[in-house]
Write an enzyme that holds these catalytic residues in place. Sequence first.
Site, PDB file in Angstrom:
ATOM      1  N   HIS C 187       0.853  -1.165  -0.001  1.00 44.26           N
ATOM      2  CA  HIS C 187      -0.076  -0.143   0.032  1.00 44.26           C
ATOM      3  C   HIS C 187       1.041   1.106   0.062  1.00 44.26           C
ATOM      4  O   HIS C 187       1.904   1.477   0.857  1.00 44.26           O
ATOM      5  CB  HIS C 187      -0.904  -0.149   1.134  1.00 44.26           C
ATOM      6  CG  HIS C 187      -1.824   1.111   1.213  1.00 44.26           C
ATOM      7  ND1 HIS C 187      -2.785   1.325   0.235  1.00 44.26           N
ATOM      8  CD2 HIS C 187      -1.826   2.208   2.031  1.00 44.26           C
ATOM      9  CE1 HIS C 187      -3.440   2.501   0.399  1.00 44.26           C
ATOM     10  NE2 HIS C 187      -2.933   3.096   1.498  1.00 44.26           N
ATOM     11  N   ASN C 221     -11.044  -5.638   1.818  1.00 48.31           N
ATOM     12  CA  ASN C 221     -10.652  -4.385   1.435  1.00 48.31           C
ATOM     13  C   ASN C 221      -9.503  -4.275   1.048  1.00 48.31           C
ATOM     14  O   ASN C 221      -8.622  -4.837   1.720  1.00 48.31           O
ATOM     15  CB  ASN C 221     -11.353  -3.322   2.640  1.00 48.31           C
ATOM     16  CG  ASN C 221     -11.154  -2.107   2.095  1.00 48.31           C
ATOM     17  OD1 ASN C 221     -10.256  -1.648   1.531  1.00 48.31           O
ATOM     18  ND2 ASN C 221     -12.233  -1.296   2.712  1.00 48.31           N
ATOM     19  N   LEU C 222      -9.279  -3.650   0.008  1.00 49.37           N
ATOM     20  CA  LEU C 222      -7.697  -3.489  -0.596  1.00 49.37           C
ATOM     21  C   LEU C 222      -6.725  -2.907   0.384  1.00 49.37           C
ATOM     22  O   LEU C 222      -5.582  -3.470   0.410  1.00 49.37           O
ATOM     23  CB  LEU C 222      -7.820  -2.542  -1.639  1.00 49.37           C
ATOM     24  CG  LEU C 222      -6.487  -2.660  -2.585  1.00 49.37           C
ATOM     25  CD1 LEU C 222      -5.970  -3.874  -2.917  1.00 49.37           C
ATOM     26  CD2 LEU C 222      -6.476  -1.637  -3.727  1.00 49.37           C
ATOM     27  N   ASP C 223      -7.258  -2.106   1.242  1.00 53.55           N
ATOM     28  CA  ASP C 223      -6.280  -1.338   2.210  1.00 53.55           C
ATOM     29  C   ASP C 223      -6.380  -1.974   3.351  1.00 53.55           C
ATOM     30  O   ASP C 223      -5.815  -1.151   4.380  1.00 53.55           O
ATOM     31  CB  ASP C 223      -6.364   0.260   1.964  1.00 53.55           C
ATOM     32  CG  ASP C 223      -6.113   0.640   0.660  1.00 53.55           C
ATOM     33  OD1 ASP C 223      -5.432   0.065   0.135  1.00 53.55           O
ATOM     34  OD2 ASP C 223      -6.473   1.853   0.513  1.00 53.55           O
ATOM     35  N   GLU C 224      -7.084  -2.868   3.827  1.00 51.96           N
ATOM     36  CA  GLU C 224      -7.298  -3.139   5.305  1.00 51.96           C
ATOM     37  C   GLU C 224      -7.122  -4.303   5.658  1.00 51.96           C
ATOM     38  O   GLU C 224      -7.480  -4.780   6.756  1.00 51.96           O
ATOM     39  CB  GLU C 224      -8.855  -2.654   5.494  1.00 51.96           C
ATOM     40  CG  GLU C 224      -9.295  -1.365   5.321  1.00 51.96           C
ATOM     41  CD  GLU C 224     -10.611  -0.878   5.919  1.00 51.96           C
ATOM     42  OE1 GLU C 224     -11.297  -1.681   6.420  1.00 51.96           O
ATOM     43  OE2 GLU C 224     -10.836   0.233   5.960  1.00 51.96           O
TER      44      GLU C 224
END
Lengths: 278, 278, 278, 278
Positions: C187, C221-224
């Site tokens: 990320h 979730n992509l960032d979580e």
Amino acid sequence: MSQYRVLIDANDEKGLVHKVSSIFYNYNLNILSNSEFVDKESNKFFMRSVVDGDVDKKELITALEDILPETASVKVIEPKKKNIILMVTKELHALGDILIRHEAGELDANILAVISNYDKLESLVKKFDIPYLSISHENLERAQHESKIIEAINNFEDVDYIVLAKYMRILTPHFVEEFAGKIINIHHSFLPAFIGANPYKQAYDRGVKIIGATAHFVNNNLDEGPIIAQDVKHINHAYSWQDMQKLGRDVEKVVLSRALKLALEDRIFVYANKTVIF
Amino acid sequence: MSQYRVLIDANDEKGLVHKVSSIFYNYNLNILSNSEFVDKESNKFFMRSVVDGDVDKKELITALEDILPETASVKVIEPKKKNIILMVTKELHALGDILIRHEAGELDANILAVISNYDKLESLVKKFDIPYLSISHENLERAQHESKIIEAINNFEDVDYIVLAKYMRILTPHFVEEFAGKIINIHHSFLPAFIGANPYKQAYDRGVKIIGATAHFVNNNLDEGPIIAQDVKHINHAYSWQDMQKLGRDVEKVVLSRALKLALEDRIFVYANKTVIF
Amino acid sequence: MSQYRVLIDANDEKGLVHKVSSIFYNYNLNILSNSEFVDKESNKFFMRSVVDGDVDKKELITALEDILPETASVKVIEPKKKNIILMVTKELHALGDILIRHEAGELDANILAVISNYDKLESLVKKFDIPYLSISHENLERAQHESKIIEAINNFEDVDYIVLAKYMRILTPHFVEEFAGKIINIHHSFLPAFIGANPYKQAYDRGVKIIGATAHFVNNNLDEGPIIAQDVKHINHAYSWQDMQKLGRDVEKVVLSRALKLALEDRIFVYANKTVIF
Amino acid sequence: MSQYRVLIDANDEKGLVHKVSSIFYNYNLNILSNSEFVDKESNKFFMRSVVDGDVDKKELITALEDILPETASVKVIEPKKKNIILMVTKELHALGDILIRHEAGELDANILAVISNYDKLESLVKKFDIPYLSISHENLERAQHESKIIEAINNFEDVDYIVLAKYMRILTPHFVEEFAGKIINIHHSFLPAFIGANPYKQAYDRGVKIIGATAHFVNNNLDEGPIIAQDVKHINHAYSWQDMQKLGRDVEKVVLSRALKLALEDRIFVYANKTVIF
């Protein structure tokens, strides 16, 4: 012979360095150090020079203002001890670091007083012969409590900075406005992350591998003013949130003291909710 | 419209900034960025400005030299790709990092060739369509081997920098002199510590808790030129010296690439076996 | 003689270390390294041992499962090259770092293929004799595009990890579920900060003094997902957001490669959206 | 219910973890945390466990010694405040940091006294109600001066650690032997670099880009005992050696306090002039 810190910001245009250095040259001033920065995005020019020589301060300001464009802001500051007030709640790590640095002669500041909403840190502060004003918030509405603090601060003359060394109460816009540009806070988190209560618990729950702290000027919102300094520490899964908090204190105190030092040395420009630091 | 990097150093005296900025102003040049530094200990002044405008390079140099004291050195450099030669032995981490950055367009450089005393890295270098010159040292005296390398380098024109990306042979003073001020080395240790063979084994035996690497210009001695960049990593008792070496490679490649970037952008002044970096 | 990595997690209770070490002792296994951790908050026990000796893998698993409580999860893994697929879009720094490490023999992995929604990085990947699958998303709905990628991945057998080395498309829950626990992402920000597009611009606007990157498993979730590794770099006001992005790339590639290495060495436990890393 | 820190080291052999954990299991002890490490190079095994339960300390030691090989060293320590003596000369940053941490309750220690060869720091120490013993070295031979200090220290009972918080006199082998394994020093440099007087001046002259500090046990030589903790700060050409010294103090105090904390928590094993830290 006087020494001055000259701080200039202006909308950028051709010839600013030339104009300022001409004045220094004409007044026969030595440039001890000189830093410039142009923010291309906002077309802003910043310059901080330390000069010494034989010139009257007001005359130097006038000369600079005469030659610079109207957008320019000119400050000429004589290096001397600044007057600061510390505000704390119950934690002593950040306060203690400042007191020890003050004792060691590292900080170019007079600590006028320490103000707290508790009396817990009174005995420590008294050791250093610094006035401790305990102004409890109990049974008071926020506005009332703040009025008392504002009154206490305004009893002192020429307060340069108010340092929130782990003052854990939210300040109202009224308070912030009263001391606009003078309040430095240490935020117990790596901004802009984990805003709100117990950020270490939040960081723990999120499983982060790094924690940090942020020193910043306070504007309308406790956690959102221009950032002055930040630092971090690496952690791992074995850290409980209490361990993170303990380690976090080490970051907090170092970052706050660094920010305070930068402010005392007039190294910080603030604009667009950001800082330029020379 | 041309862009120039103007690098000036001189014995410090009053008015240097004024004089330089006057020239810029008179030639109607924009200052895109400007940095100055005075080393009080040696009374040396350093200034790096990036300017753009409509002026001939030679004319600008002459104008600056005319106004500056005799001790001043003036360089006016047009930003363009510099020519570099890489020298390696058998390890590919530092070389690989440079090749990938080059491929990504991050380095403002033409890699003229990779020279090695082994052919181990040839297949990698060939993938990138870069000439690989394998010049074995076997059965050659040091002077003979270096002569061959010098000849190979001198077959190229306008070589700006020779980057020792883990070239593990000691260079003679003759070689260093031939390319004075152009050789950048990555040292597998945190200078000035652990000079000599297998510094990771030495660091392991000493039980250090931090390892590092140093990029520097090479002068008379492989490990002793002016330091450009350094970085470190924290370790603990669980690291064998082989682990330290592996981690060390990550530091080495990052530090060497950073130093190379600074050189390619003409940000480094060298004096008194030290660097000033803007 | 075989070497095994034994990974055990369980609800904590008295005697777990004793029970596991008894099995190792009874099977005459050497413990090469051993790490334990108890998360008191969730009452979870984690243990990773590297052992060697003369025992059948299935027998060892059975023996451990027989003696451990029902809540225990037991994995016995033979160290060998894992199969990975890289997914990229247009940036080559993270991909390049992995390719070079792979070439240097630093990664215990077979790179089965690189999949991209563009063909921009094809020529680089081809240099390393690795299949490059260009699967454009143009004129396709997200589900269709992902179906093609899933099909491409499933054409390979025994894929251990899918590494998003700057794959800039959001993945659907369906995709993530298909490869649950196998997707590692880098990320472009210091999580949990600046989620969303162009985090460097956001960080610039906020005037931060530190930037970072986060490698994590991807869940819904992509960032979580659970954080594996993070690192940061200090910056100052002179960094444009493009400069921040460039420096950020250096952090990204280092952090992603570190996370990948930890995964390849079976050093990561995931639970409660966090990681325990030995 | 008692809590114990169990520290074991031994020549490595099969079954050590099993044997120790069997004892814990048989005595019905909870393992709160457990760390092991085997140094393959020296074939040494290290284990630190924190356990609680209902067992007599002597009985536990005997049980462990009975089951472990003869080479094993077994320590069972009840967590309690350790007794420390601080030694200083004239600088107050490291001393001040320890005093403030002590005041904050961060250090599990009683500060029995501060001993100095000057009286400069007396007023600070007295603020904290801690005895200050000023033992001047003037007109005394080194042996005489040390005899007085040794006598002063030995007037206190059960001194666990002697912390040299910037004590700037060289200690004789006799002194070191008298308090073998108990003396912790903060070295004003990144060991093994720049040994000797004014390391910041040396670092300045060398043009380093990083400075650091090292906390270590003192053995036969002031700067050469087993390293406990190290840290660094990045600097640049603009730092005078006085600036480096100021920044260095921030590193020194943090590193010394960290090392002291590790010692107070019985986390350090010493062997082969190195430390294993859990």
